[in-house]
Design an enzyme around this catalytic site. Structure first.
Site, PDB file in Angstrom:
ATOM      1  N   GLU A 127      10.971   8.771 -16.461  1.00 33.53           N
ATOM      2  CA  GLU A 127       9.621   9.284 -16.736  1.00 33.53           C
ATOM      3  C   GLU A 127       9.197   9.002 -18.176  1.00 33.53           C
ATOM      4  O   GLU A 127       8.063   8.602 -18.449  1.00 33.53           O
ATOM      5  CB  GLU A 127       9.568  10.794 -16.500  1.00 33.53           C
ATOM      6  CG  GLU A 127       9.759  11.197 -15.055  1.00 33.53           C
ATOM      7  CD  GLU A 127       9.845  12.711 -14.935  1.00 33.53           C
ATOM      8  OE1 GLU A 127       8.843  13.338 -14.571  1.00 33.53           O
ATOM      9  OE2 GLU A 127      10.918  13.271 -15.230  1.00 33.53           O
ATOM     10  N   HIS A 172       0.835  -1.226   0.000  1.00 31.85           N
ATOM     11  CA  HIS A 172       0.000   0.000   0.000  1.00 31.85           C
ATOM     12  C   HIS A 172       0.861   1.264   0.000  1.00 31.85           C
ATOM     13  O   HIS A 172       0.417   2.307   0.470  1.00 31.85           O
ATOM     14  CB  HIS A 172      -0.944   0.039   1.202  1.00 31.85           C
ATOM     15  CG  HIS A 172      -1.683  -1.240   1.433  1.00 31.85           C
ATOM     16  ND1 HIS A 172      -2.913  -1.514   0.876  1.00 31.85           N
ATOM     17  CD2 HIS A 172      -1.341  -2.346   2.143  1.00 31.85           C
ATOM     18  CE1 HIS A 172      -3.305  -2.720   1.244  1.00 31.85           C
ATOM     19  NE2 HIS A 172      -2.368  -3.255   2.009  1.00 31.85           N
ATOM     20  N   LYS A 180      17.188  21.444  -9.586  1.00 33.86           N
ATOM     21  CA  LYS A 180      16.471  20.222  -9.946  1.00 33.86           C
ATOM     22  C   LYS A 180      17.269  19.256 -10.793  1.00 33.86           C
ATOM     23  O   LYS A 180      18.073  19.652 -11.628  1.00 33.86           O
ATOM     24  CB  LYS A 180      15.167  20.583 -10.676  1.00 33.86           C
ATOM     25  CG  LYS A 180      14.274  21.336  -9.755  1.00 33.86           C
ATOM     26  CD  LYS A 180      12.834  20.957  -9.666  1.00 33.86           C
ATOM     27  CE  LYS A 180      12.279  19.754 -10.286  1.00 33.86           C
ATOM     28  NZ  LYS A 180      10.993  20.073 -10.890  1.00 33.86           N
ATOM     29  N   SER A 199      16.279  21.555 -14.589  1.00 33.81           N
ATOM     30  CA  SER A 199      15.110  22.320 -14.992  1.00 33.81           C
ATOM     31  C   SER A 199      15.584  23.624 -15.614  1.00 33.81           C
ATOM     32  O   SER A 199      16.628  24.159 -15.246  1.00 33.81           O
ATOM     33  CB  SER A 199      14.244  22.596 -13.763  1.00 33.81           C
ATOM     34  OG  SER A 199      13.518  23.784 -13.939  1.00 33.81           O
TER      35      SER A 199
END
Ligand code: ARG
Length: 451
Positions: free
Chosen positions: A280, A146, A273, A267
């Protein structure tokens, strides 16, 4: 665009099926040799055909081939060019053949090659997983259910879970290979051919395992592509689950792993970042891989026997899956080999969140407490601890005894390591069981399961 342009482009497949030029030429060479051997055409004509086709292959490979979209597809481009090069004998190549069995042959030859490449890429990925497991046999991390910390596990055990998934993918691709390994030439347009063909000769020339048994099936069957596309979809799903974990694990919140700069990008606006773009994009590309499977299933649904031109639409999605999956597997293999672990953080996470609760309950069971009762005691204890912001390892024996008289000094010896070690069933996460699994995995990689 006017009607004239759109309608003349509409049926053209050359821009994508030219990828099949090698298969088309090899298939034609085998066919021409067989025709000569069976005395259906002259040996001299067959030699001229073989020479002309070899020249065409060279021209294509050196970018000198005059592609002509007005000839629609790869088959017609090659055949008409052959006529330009060798004249009259070229007109005999298509004896006892139809583009329907020809394209089925080309696609089967292509599938066999591409599945072998997929298997190699998959093998590389599985090798990286085993290496990662083997380099980090002592690293403990929280295992999740979970997405809540559940029980401590070895990082290696987690990696080997993916080794298993990709192992099943390997079997599925091997099965897809076997389905593709059937030689359809000799089926003609649909009914077979009124010539004394030697189909076995063509099969041997082209290295197929068997010839097709039914000409109508042979020209209309695209199941072998579906087998590949569905194996690819399941494999992409595995990649996507893994990608999701890598994305999570490389957040500040988890901070379990650091992906190499090769596989992250900054970024444009936030200097701090390091976005896990490759993971992804791999996760995102799963969508098109599924889409290509559904595309072909839908093309085939409701198609009457035998060949229908709809079948020309079988290729682009398939090529797209090939172009998506093989690079993804190759990138993942390298990304894993360059990934570093934050071992302290993994251990801290494994020690936090009361993941030893099950072990402490199991300890009470070993002291004679019924499991449900032990569960209740430890659940209450962990709630108290949570309220105080403390962990199990900070408890004294006296404090333990307050919640149950069955606690003894041994309870203080329960650690994430002891928890892991205790799970020494076959397939469990114990150090012993996982080292065995690593040895078995290496043997499997070396062994004859190899593509
Ligand atoms: N380009 C066609 C395909 O990919 C080749 C077969 C064409 N056959 C035909 N009867 N028009 O399916």
């Amino acid at each position: 665009m006017g009607l004239k342009e759109v309608s003349s482009d509409y049926t053209v497949s050359l821009h994508y099926d030219r990828r099949l030029y090698r298969q088309d030429i090899e298939g034609s060479i085998a066919h021409a040799r067989m025709l000569a051997k069976q005395e259906i055409i002259e040996h001299a004509d067959a030699s001229a055909i073989v020479d002309g086709l070899s020249r065409i292959r060279e021209d294509i490979e050196s970018n000198e081939f005059p592609w002509r979209p007005e000839h629609e597809d790869i088959h017609m481009n090659i055949e008409l060019r052959l006529h330009e090069l060798i004249g009259e004998p070229a007109l005999k190549l298509h004896t006892a053949r139809s583009r329907n069995d020809q394209v089925a042959l080309d696609m089967r030859m292509y599938m066999k090659e591409i599945i072998s490449e997929t298997l190699n890429a998959l093998h590389g990925l599985r090798r990286s997983l085993v290496q990662l497991a083997d380099d980090n046999t002592e690293v403990v991390m929280p295992g999740y259910t979970h997405l809540q910390r559940a029980q401590p596990v070895l990082f290696a055990h987690h990696m080997l879970a993916y080794f298993e998934m990709f192992g099943r993918d390997q079997l599925r691709f091997q099965q897809a290979y076997e389905r593709a390994d059937v030689m359809p030439l000799g089926s003609g347009a649909l009914a077979g051919l009124p010539y004394p063909l030697d189909r076995e000769f063509v099969r041997r020339e082209l290295g197929f395992a068997q010839i097709s048994d039914n000409s109508m099936d042979a020209v209309s069957d695209r199941d072998f592509m579906l087998d590949f596309l569905s194996a690819a979809s399941i494999c992409a799903m595995h990649i996507s689950r893994f990608a999701e974990e890598l994305v999570l694990w490389s957040t500040d919140e988890f901070d379990f792993v650091r992906l190499s700069d090769d596989y992250t990008t900054g970024s444009s606006i936030m200097p701090q970042k390091r976005n896990p773009d490759f993971a992804e994009i791999a996760r995102g590309k799963t969508g098109r891989v599924y889409g290509n499977l559904f595309g072909l299933l839908t093309i085939l649904k409701g198609l009457p026997l035998t060949y229908n031109r709809d079948l020309q639409e079988d290729k682009e999605g398939l090529f797209d899956t090939v172009d998506t999956l093989i690079p993804t597997l190759t990138i993942f293999a390298d990304m894993l080999s360059k990934m570093s672990l934050n071992k302290t953080r993994l251990l801290d996470a494994a020690q936090g969140s009361y993941v030893l609760a099950t072990d402490i309950a199991d300890y009470l069971v070993s002291q004679g407490v019924p499991f449900r009762e032990a569960h209740r005691i430890v659940s209450a204890l962990s709630q108290d601890l949570a309220a105080q912001g403390r962990q199990f390892h900070e408890l004294t024996l006296e404090e333990y005894k307050k919640s149950s008289p069955f606690f003894d000094a041994d309870v203080l010896k329960i650690t994430v390591e002891s928890s892991v070690s205790a799970r020494n069933v076959p397939g469990g996460t114990s150090f012993e069981s996982v080292s065995g699994a690593i040895i078995a995995a290496k043997a499997q990689l070396e062994g004859k399961n190899r593509a």
